[in-house]
Design a protein around this motif. Structure first.
Motif, short mmCIF file in Angstrom:
data_model
loop_
_atom_site.label_atom_id
_atom_site.label_comp_id
_atom_site.label_asym_id
_atom_site.label_seq_id
_atom_site.Cartn_x
_atom_site.Cartn_y
_atom_site.Cartn_z
N TRP A 66 0.85 -1.19 0.00
CA TRP A 66 0.00 0.00 0.00
C TRP A 66 0.89 1.24 0.00
O TRP A 66 2.06 1.18 0.33
N THR A 67 0.29 2.36 -0.41
CA THR A 67 1.04 3.61 -0.39
C THR A 67 0.56 4.46 0.78
O THR A 67 -0.61 4.40 1.17
N VAL A 68 1.48 5.21 1.35
CA VAL A 68 1.14 6.12 2.44
C VAL A 68 0.90 7.49 1.80
O VAL A 68 1.83 8.20 1.45
N ASP A 69 -0.37 7.79 1.61
CA ASP A 69 -0.72 8.98 0.83
C ASP A 69 -0.57 10.29 1.60
O ASP A 69 -0.53 11.36 1.00
N SER A 70 -0.49 10.18 2.94
CA SER A 70 -0.43 11.41 3.74
C SER A 70 0.83 12.24 3.48
O SER A 70 0.86 13.43 3.78
N VAL A 71 1.87 11.61 2.94
CA VAL A 71 3.12 12.35 2.72
C VAL A 71 3.35 12.69 1.25
O VAL A 71 4.26 13.45 0.92
N LYS A 72 2.53 12.15 0.39
CA LYS A 72 2.73 12.35 -1.05
C LYS A 72 2.67 13.83 -1.42
O LYS A 72 1.76 14.55 -1.02
N GLY A 73 3.66 14.29 -2.15
CA GLY A 73 3.69 15.69 -2.60
C GLY A 73 4.23 16.66 -1.57
O GLY A 73 4.40 17.84 -1.85
N LYS A 74 4.51 16.16 -0.37
CA LYS A 74 5.06 17.05 0.66
C LYS A 74 6.59 17.06 0.59
O LYS A 74 7.21 16.09 0.14
N SER A 75 7.16 18.15 1.07
CA SER A 75 8.62 18.22 1.09
C SER A 75 9.14 17.54 2.36
O SER A 75 8.40 17.37 3.34
N LEU A 76 10.42 17.17 2.33
CA LEU A 76 11.02 16.59 3.54
C LEU A 76 10.94 17.57 4.70
O LEU A 76 10.79 17.19 5.84
N ARG A 77 11.03 18.86 4.38
CA ARG A 77 10.92 19.87 5.45
C ARG A 77 9.53 19.80 6.08
O ARG A 77 9.39 19.87 7.29
N ASP A 78 8.51 19.63 5.24
CA ASP A 78 7.13 19.57 5.75
C ASP A 78 6.90 18.37 6.67
O ASP A 78 6.17 18.46 7.65
N ILE A 79 7.50 17.24 6.34
CA ILE A 79 7.19 16.03 7.11
C ILE A 79 8.20 15.76 8.22
O ILE A 79 8.08 14.78 8.95
N SER A 80 9.19 16.65 8.35
CA SER A 80 10.18 16.46 9.41
C SER A 80 9.51 16.43 10.78
O SER A 80 8.69 17.30 11.11
N GLY A 81 9.82 15.43 11.55
CA GLY A 81 9.28 15.33 12.91
C GLY A 81 7.90 14.73 13.00
O GLY A 81 7.39 14.47 14.09
N GLU A 82 7.30 14.47 11.85
CA GLU A 82 5.94 13.94 11.83
C GLU A 82 5.97 12.40 11.94
O GLU A 82 6.79 11.76 11.28
N GLY A 83 5.10 11.83 12.73
CA GLY A 83 5.02 10.36 12.82
C GLY A 83 4.22 9.83 11.63
O GLY A 83 3.07 10.19 11.44
#
Ligand SMILES: [Ca+2]
Ligand SMILES: [Ca+2]
Length: 198
Positions: free
Chosen positions: A136-153
């Motif tokens: 499966w794909t984890v869609d919550s991070v798709k299109g986001k930058s590494l900066r955006d998802i830093s620190g996110e679980g």
């Protein structure tokens, strides 16, 4: 005469046999020694190839990227303890550095000499998880930058990971074409942490 003796000995033996269990009813003793309660092992580990697993492992290093480039990294997570892992999340800790001295083109547009800009232009194209024949794909991070998802679980599983079960995680990141000269020779250091919960 000899015949009698044999009988007598035979009777004594029979009495002793009877006395054995009868006596033990009155002097009964139950022994229970060396009882143990131990906790199961809760342990997840990482691998690049799915063969050898480690608690701590450097997974990737990508150098000299230019806008438009894509890079994919793969890793394996294994439950090598003996307790199910019901929740598993990945946390990326992203740090932006200026890698050494700035190029003249970068200097003209970048006025932060100690903080890099690159991670804002590294975009998650896809995060995919493989488990046995399932994926499966984890869609919550798709299109986001590494900066955006830093620190996110980022949750990786929806069903418990059993003892000895392995997941394969594949992440593709693209260096956005929107990146400008401020990103030249910048460096991003990513620490990845996997959080497992019972
Ligand atoms: Ca900068
Ligand atoms: Ca820069």
């Amino acid at each position: 005469m000899k015949h009698k003796e044999v009988v007598a000995i035979g009777l004594l033996a029979a009495l002793l046999v009877l006395a054995g269990p009868a006596k033990s009813l009155f002097t009964d003793m139950a022994i229970s020694e060396n009882n143990e309660i131990s906790s199961g092992e809760f342990d997840i580990a990482l691998s690049k190839d799915g063969n050898r697993f480690y608690n701590d492992l450097r997974l990737f290093e990508f150098s000299n990227l230019k806008p438009g480039d894509e890079r994919t990294f793969t890793f394996y997570v294994k439950n090598r303890g003996d307790i199910d892992v019901s929740r598993l999340s990945m946390i990326l800790d992203v740090r932006d550095l200026e890698d050494g001295s700035m190029s003249p083109a970068e200097k003209a547009v970048d006025n932060t000499t100690d903080v890099g800009e690159l991670s804002g232009y590294l975009i998650v194209e896809e995060l995919k998880v493989y488990r046995g024949n399932d994926s499966w794909t984890v869609d919550s991070v798709k299109g986001k930058s590494l900066r955006d998802i830093s620190g996110e679980g980022i949750g990786l599983i929806d069903k418990p990971l059993k003892e000895d079960e392995t997941l394969r995680v594949v992440m593709t990141v693209k260096f956005s074409e929107k990146a400008g000269n401020e990103c030249q020779t910048d460096r991003v250091v990513v620490d990845m942490k996997l959080n497992a919960e019972q």
